[in-house]
Design an enzyme around this catalytic site. Structure first.
Site, mmCIF file in Angstrom:
data_model
loop_
_atom_site.group_PDB
_atom_site.id
_atom_site.type_symbol
_atom_site.label_atom_id
_atom_site.label_comp_id
_atom_site.label_asym_id
_atom_site.label_seq_id
_atom_site.Cartn_x
_atom_site.Cartn_y
_atom_site.Cartn_z
ATOM 1 N N ASP A 1 -5.397 -3.749 4.211
ATOM 2 C CA ASP A 1 -5.576 -4.801 5.220
ATOM 3 C C ASP A 1 -7.017 -4.897 5.701
ATOM 4 O O ASP A 1 -7.397 -5.892 6.320
ATOM 5 C CB ASP A 1 -4.632 -4.566 6.399
ATOM 6 C CG ASP A 1 -4.782 -3.183 6.994
ATOM 7 O OD1 ASP A 1 -5.848 -2.892 7.560
ATOM 8 O OD2 ASP A 1 -3.846 -2.381 6.882
ATOM 9 N N ASP B 1 -5.408 5.935 4.264
ATOM 10 C CA ASP B 1 -4.690 4.991 5.129
ATOM 11 C C ASP B 1 -3.519 4.454 4.315
ATOM 12 O O ASP B 1 -3.526 3.333 3.837
ATOM 13 C CB ASP B 1 -5.651 3.868 5.529
ATOM 14 C CG ASP B 1 -5.001 2.839 6.439
ATOM 15 O OD1 ASP B 1 -3.859 3.065 6.884
ATOM 16 O OD2 ASP B 1 -5.639 1.801 6.689
ATOM 17 N N SER B 2 -2.528 5.303 4.140
ATOM 18 C CA SER B 2 -1.406 4.965 3.256
ATOM 19 C C SER B 2 -0.155 4.756 4.080
ATOM 20 O O SER B 2 -0.173 4.880 5.302
ATOM 21 C CB SER B 2 -1.170 6.122 2.287
ATOM 22 O OG SER B 2 -0.684 7.233 3.005
ATOM 23 N N THR B 3 0.940 4.460 3.396
ATOM 24 C CA THR B 3 2.230 4.458 4.071
ATOM 25 C C THR B 3 2.589 5.904 4.419
ATOM 26 O O THR B 3 1.838 6.835 4.124
ATOM 27 C CB THR B 3 3.311 3.800 3.187
ATOM 28 O OG1 THR B 3 3.230 4.371 1.880
ATOM 29 C CG2 THR B 3 3.087 2.308 3.085
ATOM 30 N N PRO C 1 6.993 6.386 -1.333
ATOM 31 C CA PRO C 1 6.095 6.352 -2.501
ATOM 32 C C PRO C 1 4.737 7.018 -2.279
ATOM 33 O O PRO C 1 4.073 7.392 -3.238
ATOM 34 C CB PRO C 1 5.920 4.844 -2.761
ATOM 35 C CG PRO C 1 6.406 4.147 -1.548
ATOM 36 C CD PRO C 1 7.369 5.058 -0.864
ATOM 37 N N GLN D 1 5.971 -2.850 -3.526
ATOM 38 C CA GLN D 1 6.702 -2.836 -2.260
ATOM 39 C C GLN D 1 7.027 -4.256 -1.814
ATOM 40 O O GLN D 1 6.488 -5.225 -2.340
ATOM 41 C CB GLN D 1 5.846 -2.138 -1.185
ATOM 42 C CG GLN D 1 4.419 -2.671 -1.104
ATOM 43 C CD GLN D 1 3.399 -1.633 -0.644
ATOM 44 O OE1 GLN D 1 3.757 -0.624 -0.060
ATOM 45 N NE2 GLN D 1 2.130 -1.868 -0.914
#
Lengths: 279, 287
Positions: free
Chosen positions: A89, A159-161, A166, A34
């Site tokens: 993060d 805790d993903s997009t 994707p 990304q």
């Protein structure tokens, strides 16, 4: 009016944009997965974006990380082994480690560049989690980390997009089946589920897939000023009842000495009240 | 593609495509912009600040009207200060107990535009026989009237607007007159902006009301077109009746946000909002 170069702009829908005034671009890097950007902003502290979407700002990341983490961990009587998928993060791991019963955090993040950016630019977000002896971080896709886990995890946090793009496989039935296998009998799965106003269809599909796999599904909402629509949806699932008595949540909150910016026992229950428009 | 860009906060801005321009001009009081956005539908902008969108006004309107109306045992007489778009009016008139709604709004141009362009939102509420319009200043009305009300709903502009017409609504004089206009069981409700970006509004409203009222409560609602997550409503009364749960039932048609459970949940504030009034010193005000 100031020129657009001074703003980071997210296209939230083709017809709605959100712009944050920036002082400096600190990082712009195409990783194998990304586009990763980090900005120093005027009022939000540092901001991290993935593929043009705000992932976190220092000023409101607590609200998101607390709401992804504490409702599930407070629903579990004594979470010891927690699995995190994504969350490079470090903010989710930081919140998990506030629960004293946690002995081990197994963690798969696919993109090492996000971890590196967190180490370099977001010390208050990752807050030493990468050095914590309880944390076992591996740079691998979530599915791979989970492949060998059976009946041994208390809480899984994804805790993903968003459930578009994707990360879609992380919101579908085969992945949920693997989560259920990895969890102990009273284990709990939780994930963020995007903006309930903007991604309604996606949230409904996640809900449907979850219900096909788990006996119990509980949606809840939280405020998120820097995310599209300002409201964010989350969902937890498990095979045991997820509705915990208020006294029990209050006792765990007190015993675990949680002093937070967003999550409280009152918010635990209020956040699970879903308005008709979002049902 | 033409965009409307809201610059109420210099550091965080939203923009919407102007897919069809409906009106752009200046009334006696403010700049008025009306346009269609594919996502939000019809959008009303006053002095460059988004006031109302067709897509999400119901959240604001339902929460401003039904929380106080259902927390009152028999609301009959309602005063609406501002609210010229007619959307809160429509919600208030859904209550069978309501006999009279007086709207005091200063800007007839805006009222006329909203009557035409937000017909799908107010559903002809302006034609209801229980409705009276008084075009004028809210403070002047409050100062001069002898009428008494069960509920006063202040649906005014934000405090942030430069030279905004609603600034007289955030004064001790206005609050004092509101206290005077209320019947014994009466309640006052004031919207107080989005605390994440503008905590001063909540802090000021709270401190103004504390001087005139014995009970003050805060609740929130998420209105996506208002940047920065949930906005706040401040609720004031000179009695100790619990307002954080509905007191009575009423069959209200076509609700999309309000439920009795939402009513109670809305009063649960996250610490970042509760601290604005509980620990004002700790609040790092931004702008």
């Amino acid at each position: 009016m100031a020129s657009d170069e001074m703003f980071f702009t997210e296209e939230q829908t083709p017809n709605v944009r959100f712009s944050v005034r920036v002082r400096e671009k600190l990082l712009a890097r195409q990783t194998p997965y990304q586009l990763l950007e980090v900005y120093e902003t005027e009022e939000f502290g540092k901001l991290m974006a993935l593929d043009g979407k705000v992932m976190l700002t220092e000023r409101d990341e607590l609200y998101y990380h607390e709401m992804l983490t504490h409702p599930a961990l407070a629903t579990h009587p004594a979470p010891r082994r927690v699995l995190i998928i994504g969350g490079g993060d470090g903010g989710t791991a930081r919140e998990v480690l506030r629960h004293p019963s946690v002995e081990e955090v197994i963690w798969g993040e696919i993109d090492e560049a996000v971890v590196e950016a967190a180490r370099e630019f977001f010390p208050t977000v990752c807050a030493g989690v990468f050095e914590d002896a309880r944390v076992k971080l591996r740079v691998l896709p979530g599915e791979t980390v989970m492949a060998n886990l059976t009946n041994e995890i208390d809480v899984i946090l994804v805790d993903s997009t968003d459930p578009i793009g994707p990360a879609v496989p992380l919101f579908e039935a085969p992945f949920f089946t693997a989560c259920r296998r990895a969890l102990r009998k009273n284990g709990i799965y939780a994930t963020q589920c995007g903006s309930p106003f903007y991604f309604r269809a996606e949230a409904q599909s996640v809900d449907r897939h979850l219900r096909a796999v788990f006996a119990e599904v509980r949606r809840y909402l939280g405020m998120m000023p820097s995310y599209p629509s300002g409201v964010w949806s989350y969902v937890m699932a498990g095979d045991e009842p997820l509705a915990t008595p208020r006294e029990e949540i209050e006792r765990r909150y007190a015993e675990r000495e949680l002093r937070l910016s967003y999550y409280t026992p009152d918010i635990h229950f209020a956040s699970a009240v879903i308005p008709p428009i979002l049902q | 593609m033409l965009h409307f860009r809201e610059e109420i906060y210099p550091y965080a801005q939203q923009s919407m495509t102007v897919d069809e321009l409906l009106y752009a001009g200046r009334s006696s009081y403010q700049d008025v912009l009306l346009f269609r956005n594919q996502f939000y539908g019809t959008v009303l902008v006053l002095d460059d600040v988004v006031q109302l969108t067709e897509r999400d006004e119901f959240i604001y309107s339902e929460m401003m009207a039904h929380v106080p109306l259902l927390a009152h045992s028999h609301p009959a007489d309602v005063l609406l200060i501002g609210g010229g778009d007619g959307c809160v009016l429509e919600e208030a008139l859904k209550h069978q107990t309501v006999e009279k709604v007086v709207m005091v709004d200063i800007d007839e141009t805006v009222i006329d535009l909203c009557r035409t362009h937000f017909a799908a939102c107010h559903n002809g509420a302006f034609d209801d026989p229980r409705f009276t319009l008084r075009v004028g200043d809210g403070l002047a009305y409050a100062r001069d009237t002898d009428e008494k009300f069960d509920l006063i709903l202040v649906d005014g502009p934000d405090q942030t607007g430069p030279g905004d017409a609603g600034s007289t609504l955030y004064t001790p004089e206005f609050c004092r007159n509101c206290a005077r206009m209320l019947k014994p069981e009466g309640m006052l409700l004031i919207q107080s902006d989005v605390p994440f970006h503008y905590p001063q509004s909540l802090a000021l409203t709270h401190s103004l009301l504390r001087d005139q009222f014995q009970t003050i409560r805060i609740y929130t609602a998420p209105v996506p077109a208002y940047l920065g997550a949930n906005m706040c409503f401040v609720y004031a009364a000179n009695h100790n009746l619990d307002v954080s749960a509905p007191l009575r039932e009423e069959r209200l048609s076509d609700l999309r946000y309000y439920t009795p459970a939402i009513h109670k949940a809305a009063f649960q504030l996250p610490p970042y909002i509760a601290d604005i009034v509980n620990k004002p010193a700790a609040q790092g005000a931004s702008k």
